[in-house]
Design a protein around this motif. Structure first.
Motif, PDB file in Angstrom:
ATOM      1  N   SER A   1      -6.798   7.629  -3.613  1.00  0.00           N
ATOM      2  CA  SER A   1      -6.920   6.965  -2.307  1.00  0.00           C
ATOM      3  C   SER A   1      -5.771   5.983  -2.098  1.00  0.00           C
ATOM      4  O   SER A   1      -5.206   5.888  -1.002  1.00  0.00           O
ATOM      5  CB  SER A   1      -8.263   6.238  -2.203  1.00  0.00           C
ATOM      6  OG  SER A   1      -9.338   7.139  -2.233  1.00  0.00           O
ATOM      7  N   ALA A   2      -5.430   5.252  -3.160  1.00  0.00           N
ATOM      8  CA  ALA A   2      -4.313   4.312  -3.075  1.00  0.00           C
ATOM      9  C   ALA A   2      -2.997   5.058  -2.893  1.00  0.00           C
ATOM     10  O   ALA A   2      -2.120   4.612  -2.135  1.00  0.00           O
ATOM     11  CB  ALA A   2      -4.264   3.439  -4.326  1.00  0.00           C
TER      12      ALA A   2
ATOM     13  N   LEU B   1      -4.989  -1.900   0.862  1.00  0.00           N
ATOM     14  CA  LEU B   1      -5.047  -2.919   1.908  1.00  0.00           C
ATOM     15  C   LEU B   1      -3.654  -3.234   2.446  1.00  0.00           C
ATOM     16  O   LEU B   1      -3.451  -3.310   3.671  1.00  0.00           O
ATOM     17  CB  LEU B   1      -5.697  -4.189   1.364  1.00  0.00           C
ATOM     18  CG  LEU B   1      -7.207  -4.162   1.143  1.00  0.00           C
ATOM     19  CD1 LEU B   1      -7.656  -5.395   0.371  1.00  0.00           C
ATOM     20  CD2 LEU B   1      -7.938  -4.082   2.483  1.00  0.00           C
ATOM     21  N   THR B   2      -2.691  -3.421   1.549  1.00  0.00           N
ATOM     22  CA  THR B   2      -1.330  -3.783   1.968  1.00  0.00           C
ATOM     23  C   THR B   2      -0.685  -2.663   2.774  1.00  0.00           C
ATOM     24  O   THR B   2      -0.046  -2.916   3.813  1.00  0.00           O
ATOM     25  CB  THR B   2      -0.461  -4.108   0.736  1.00  0.00           C
ATOM     26  OG1 THR B   2      -1.073  -5.154  -0.017  1.00  0.00           O
ATOM     27  CG2 THR B   2       0.931  -4.543   1.158  1.00  0.00           C
ATOM     28  N   SER B   3      -0.838  -1.423   2.328  1.00  0.00           N
ATOM     29  CA  SER B   3      -0.216  -0.290   3.014  1.00  0.00           C
ATOM     30  C   SER B   3      -0.733  -0.155   4.434  1.00  0.00           C
ATOM     31  O   SER B   3       0.054  -0.029   5.394  1.00  0.00           O
ATOM     32  CB  SER B   3      -0.468   1.004   2.229  1.00  0.00           C
ATOM     33  OG  SER B   3       0.109   0.948   0.943  1.00  0.00           O
TER      34      SER B   3
ATOM     35  N   THR C   1      -7.305   3.110   9.506  1.00  0.00           N
ATOM     36  CA  THR C   1      -6.685   2.145   8.588  1.00  0.00           C
ATOM     37  C   THR C   1      -7.691   1.206   7.931  1.00  0.00           C
ATOM     38  O   THR C   1      -7.303   0.397   7.080  1.00  0.00           O
ATOM     39  CB  THR C   1      -5.646   1.297   9.341  1.00  0.00           C
ATOM     40  OG1 THR C   1      -6.293   0.629  10.433  1.00  0.00           O
ATOM     41  CG2 THR C   1      -4.516   2.175   9.882  1.00  0.00           C
ATOM     42  N   THR C   2      -8.957   1.297   8.291  1.00  0.00           N
ATOM     43  CA  THR C   2      -9.955   0.376   7.735  1.00  0.00           C
ATOM     44  C   THR C   2     -10.948   1.065   6.794  1.00  0.00           C
ATOM     45  O   THR C   2     -11.414   0.445   5.833  1.00  0.00           O
ATOM     46  CB  THR C   2     -10.741  -0.315   8.860  1.00  0.00           C
ATOM     47  OG1 THR C   2     -11.382   0.675   9.681  1.00  0.00           O
ATOM     48  CG2 THR C   2      -9.806  -1.151   9.728  1.00  0.00           C
ATOM     49  N   LEU C   3     -11.252   2.328   7.049  1.00  0.00           N
ATOM     50  CA  LEU C   3     -12.285   3.011   6.258  1.00  0.00           C
ATOM     51  C   LEU C   3     -11.931   3.165   4.779  1.00  0.00           C
ATOM     52  O   LEU C   3     -12.803   2.977   3.931  1.00  0.00           O
ATOM     53  CB  LEU C   3     -12.606   4.382   6.871  1.00  0.00           C
ATOM     54  CG  LEU C   3     -13.763   5.147   6.219  1.00  0.00           C
ATOM     55  CD1 LEU C   3     -15.050   4.334   6.271  1.00  0.00           C
ATOM     56  CD2 LEU C   3     -13.953   6.507   6.899  1.00  0.00           C
ATOM     57  N   PRO C   4     -10.683   3.508   4.408  1.00  0.00           N
ATOM     58  CA  PRO C   4     -10.389   3.672   2.969  1.00  0.00           C
ATOM     59  C   PRO C   4     -10.688   2.429   2.142  1.00  0.00           C
ATOM     60  O   PRO C   4     -11.310   2.519   1.077  1.00  0.00           O
ATOM     61  CB  PRO C   4      -8.893   4.009   2.962  1.00  0.00           C
ATOM     62  CG  PRO C   4      -8.643   4.647   4.282  1.00  0.00           C
ATOM     63  CD  PRO C   4      -9.522   3.911   5.244  1.00  0.00           C
ATOM     64  N   ALA C   5     -10.240   1.257   2.607  1.00  0.00           N
ATOM     65  CA  ALA C   5     -10.496   0.026   1.853  1.00  0.00           C
ATOM     66  C   ALA C   5     -11.983  -0.310   1.850  1.00  0.00           C
ATOM     67  O   ALA C   5     -12.529  -0.765   0.835  1.00  0.00           O
ATOM     68  CB  ALA C   5      -9.690  -1.129   2.439  1.00  0.00           C
TER      69      ALA C   5
ATOM     70  N   ALA D   1      -2.689   6.095   0.665  1.00  0.00           N
ATOM     71  CA  ALA D   1      -2.352   4.935   1.499  1.00  0.00           C
ATOM     72  C   ALA D   1      -0.852   4.646   1.428  1.00  0.00           C
ATOM     73  O   ALA D   1      -0.199   4.418   2.458  1.00  0.00           O
ATOM     74  CB  ALA D   1      -3.149   3.716   1.056  1.00  0.00           C
ATOM     75  N   TRP D   2      -0.303   4.665   0.208  1.00  0.00           N
ATOM     76  CA  TRP D   2       1.136   4.433   0.065  1.00  0.00           C
ATOM     77  C   TRP D   2       1.938   5.544   0.723  1.00  0.00           C
ATOM     78  O   TRP D   2       2.959   5.287   1.379  1.00  0.00           O
ATOM     79  CB  TRP D   2       1.521   4.329  -1.409  1.00  0.00           C
ATOM     80  CG  TRP D   2       2.981   4.048  -1.574  1.00  0.00           C
ATOM     81  CD1 TRP D   2       3.589   2.829  -1.583  1.00  0.00           C
ATOM     82  CD2 TRP D   2       4.020   5.026  -1.744  1.00  0.00           C
ATOM     83  NE1 TRP D   2       4.951   2.975  -1.740  1.00  0.00           N
ATOM     84  CE2 TRP D   2       5.239   4.313  -1.838  1.00  0.00           C
ATOM     85  CE3 TRP D   2       4.036   6.426  -1.811  1.00  0.00           C
ATOM     86  CZ2 TRP D   2       6.462   4.955  -2.003  1.00  0.00           C
ATOM     87  CZ3 TRP D   2       5.259   7.062  -1.977  1.00  0.00           C
ATOM     88  CH2 TRP D   2       6.451   6.328  -2.073  1.00  0.00           C
ATOM     89  N   GLY D   3       1.488   6.792   0.564  1.00  0.00           N
ATOM     90  CA  GLY D   3       2.177   7.922   1.182  1.00  0.00           C
ATOM     91  C   GLY D   3       2.189   7.821   2.694  1.00  0.00           C
ATOM     92  O   GLY D   3       3.202   8.137   3.344  1.00  0.00           O
ATOM     93  N   ARG D   4       1.080   7.372   3.272  1.00  0.00           N
ATOM     94  CA  ARG D   4       1.027   7.204   4.723  1.00  0.00           C
ATOM     95  C   ARG D   4       1.928   6.063   5.179  1.00  0.00           C
ATOM     96  O   ARG D   4       2.589   6.160   6.219  1.00  0.00           O
ATOM     97  CB  ARG D   4      -0.415   6.955   5.158  1.00  0.00           C
ATOM     98  CG  ARG D   4      -1.286   8.206   5.070  1.00  0.00           C
ATOM     99  CD  ARG D   4      -2.731   7.919   5.420  1.00  0.00           C
ATOM    100  NE  ARG D   4      -3.477   9.158   5.591  1.00  0.00           N
ATOM    101  CZ  ARG D   4      -4.787   9.209   5.874  1.00  0.00           C
ATOM    102  NH1 ARG D   4      -5.479   8.084   5.985  1.00  0.00           N
ATOM    103  NH2 ARG D   4      -5.373  10.375   6.024  1.00  0.00           N
ATOM    104  N   TYR D   5       1.960   4.985   4.410  1.00  0.00           N
ATOM    105  CA  TYR D   5       2.880   3.888   4.728  1.00  0.00           C
ATOM    106  C   TYR D   5       4.319   4.395   4.708  1.00  0.00           C
ATOM    107  O   TYR D   5       5.122   4.087   5.602  1.00  0.00           O
ATOM    108  CB  TYR D   5       2.712   2.754   3.719  1.00  0.00           C
ATOM    109  CG  TYR D   5       3.881   1.804   3.690  1.00  0.00           C
ATOM    110  CD1 TYR D   5       4.045   0.843   4.688  1.00  0.00           C
ATOM    111  CD2 TYR D   5       4.842   1.906   2.680  1.00  0.00           C
ATOM    112  CE1 TYR D   5       5.135  -0.013   4.677  1.00  0.00           C
ATOM    113  CE2 TYR D   5       5.939   1.054   2.661  1.00  0.00           C
ATOM    114  CZ  TYR D   5       6.080   0.100   3.668  1.00  0.00           C
ATOM    115  OH  TYR D   5       7.162  -0.728   3.660  1.00  0.00           O
TER     116      TYR D   5
END
Length: 291
Positions: free
Chosen positions: A106-107, A193-195, A213-217, A110-114
């Motif tokens: 999941s992290a 969260l940061t990504s 952008t909120t559901l994963p965290a 998130a980084w890949g999407r960022y």
């Protein structure tokens, strides 16, 4: 209750049946949705991209977590653990590997999407492969440590599934838990969260942001938070003083992760949703290609 047919302390017949039924529903839902995600990746060439490789890694991890829940469900419905102490160690190891891989995948997503939205450059295949390899290697490493003596796997309060043993709360458990939680929960949560926060700041007002952008965290916090709280409590007090029923809640909550992730990352993605639909209706997809 590990190997006998008697009811575990603190549980009645209906309660054991209820836990087994809930685990069974969670396992089947997670397996079905994530298997469709894996199948769509294999059968739809458009999905074979580096960014979707990260989603595939998550789907594989969540499928493994659902299989772990399925074993726990069948054991609960049998009212006994039929696989012995070695089976308990294997079940705990497999569940821990897939749980850590799910969190870290999941992290990575998130980084890949960022990287995709904020740098405007596509994720390279070698980067995606490295991330997937690192996630699974790291998860296997941390899950193997209890088998080698740092930490220990043992039965959950119901006695029909196995996890990291928190009953002793000694220095061995505490040192392993705090170190493992930093690298495999706090750090992935911070990356997630940061990504997404940076993505919101850069693209939130443009309307170009097409991901939740909120559901994963929230999923990481709400689904793995109960386990984290139980384990942290075990480092400062006797966790076995908590009701056995209450101690089973974190396990039941965590097993919802595969379903939530599949809905968010697969059904929530237009391309993956289309790929899943093509797998479910192959005749229609063949007509579309012919046209």
């Amino acid at each position: 209750m590990a190997e006998s047919g008697s009811l575990p302390a603190g549980f009645g017949e209906l309660e054991v049946l209820a836990v087994g039924t809930v685990l069974l529903v969670e396992a089947l839902a997670g397996l079905s949705l994530n298997s469709l995600t894996i199948l769509s990746f294999c059968k739809t060439p458009e999905l074979r991209t580096p960014s979707h490789l990260l989603v595939l890694s998550l789907a594989v991890a969540d499928s493994g977590l659902s299989l772990n829940a399925l074993v726990a469900a069948t054991s609960s419905l049998l009212r006994r653990w039929p696989y012995g102490s070695e089976g308990c160690q294997a079940h705990g190891f497999q569940g821990f590997v897939t749980a850590l891989a799910s969190i870290c995948s999941s992290a990575a997503i998130a980084w890949g999407r960022y990287h995709h939205y904020c740098t405007r450059s596509r994720l390279a295949w070698n980067t995606a492969v490295f991330l997937v390899f690192f996630v699974w290697l790291s998860s296997t490493f941390w899950a193997a440590l209890p088998l080698l003596g740092w930490g220990h796997y043992d039965y959950e309060p119901l006695g029909t599934c196995c996890t990291l043993d928190y009953s002793k709360g000694d220095r061995n458990f505490t040192s392993f838990l705090l170190t493992m939680a930093f690298f495999n929960l706090l750090l992935p949560l911070l990356i997630t969260l940061t990504s997404y926060r940076l993505m919101e700041q850069k693209l939130g007002k443009t309307g170009q942001l097409q991901v939740n952008t909120t559901l994963p965290a929230r999923t990481l916090l709400l689904c793995w938070g109960p386990y984290a709280l139980l384990y942290l409590y075990a480092t400062v007090a006797d966790a076995t003083s908590i009701s056995p029923k209450l101690r089973m809640v974190p396990a039941l909550v965590a097993k919802t992760v595969p379903t939530i992730n599949a809905v968010n990352y697969a059904l929530g993605s237009e391309m993956l949703h289309r790929g899943i639909w093509q797998c479910l209706s192959p005749q229609k997809s063949e007509r579309d290609r012919a046209q």
